[in-house]
Design a protein around this motif. Structure first.
Motif, short mmCIF file in Angstrom:
data_model
loop_
_atom_site.label_atom_id
_atom_site.label_comp_id
_atom_site.label_asym_id
_atom_site.label_seq_id
_atom_site.Cartn_x
_atom_site.Cartn_y
_atom_site.Cartn_z
N GLY A 171 0.65 -1.01 -0.05
CA GLY A 171 0.09 0.05 -0.05
C GLY A 171 0.92 1.18 -0.20
N ILE A 229 -2.90 0.25 -3.88
CA ILE A 229 -2.73 -0.98 -3.01
C ILE A 229 -2.75 -2.04 -4.22
CG2 ILE A 229 -5.45 -0.96 -3.08
CD1 ILE A 229 -5.15 -2.48 -0.13
N VAL A 259 -2.84 4.78 1.13
CA VAL A 259 -2.93 3.61 1.85
C VAL A 259 -1.72 3.58 2.79
CG1 VAL A 259 -2.81 0.90 2.24
CG2 VAL A 259 -4.38 2.17 0.38
#
Length: 160
Positions: free
Chosen positions: A93, A109, A129
């Motif tokens: 991520g 991701i 992320v």
């Protein structure tokens, strides 16, 4: 006291003694993940070389700091790594939008196998992320960050 240089990656024993392990990343390393038997260390960050060899933001090393062929080629920073319980899938991520030499779209991701092949799994986060965790049974991936959607479904900063 003797000073020994280590650029952004180092290994210490349980007594805080510096080990010879020296991958020498050229920029920030944000995350590490180690496979189940401790034989492979995955690193993610903002670096573009490890051991003076091109590795765009993701790299794999063995316990002796030898750089492995695993080279997913993320186009931007990697903040999170998690390995599935069976050790066959590496989840990543960050801020990247493409992965692999083919520049395949993966928005922030992605999942890779141990040969750096991009897997079909594609949650498509609309923003950063920061963290990933895999459930004990391997059936659920938990994700945290600044995103507000996953797969175009509202998920404010947390998703599973």
């Amino acid at each position: 006291m003797k000073t020994i240089a280590r650029n952004r990656l180092a290994a210490l024993d349980a007594n805080a003694n510096l080990l010879a392990w020296n991958p020498n990343a050229n920029n920030i390393v944000y995350t590490l993940a180690i496979n189940g038997d401790g034989s492979i260390i995955y690193a993610g960050g903002a670096f573009t070389t490890v051991k003076t060899i091109a590795r765009n933001r993701l790299a794999a090393l063995d316990a002796n700091a030898n750089l492995l062929a695993w080279d997913p080629n993320a186009n931007n920073t990697v903040y999170a790594l998690a390995i599935s319980g069976d050790g066959n899938t590496i989840y990543t991520g960050g801020t990247f939008t493409t992965m692999t030499a083919a520049l395949t779209t993966r928005n922030r991701i992605a999942a890779l196998d141990t040969s750096a092949n991009l897997l079909a799994w594609n949650p498509n986060a609309n923003s950063l992320v920061y963290t990933i965790a895999v459930s004990a049974d391997g059936n659920t991936i938990y994700v945290g960050g600044t995103f507000s959607t996953m797969k175009t479904i509202a998920r404010n900063r947390l998703a599973a």
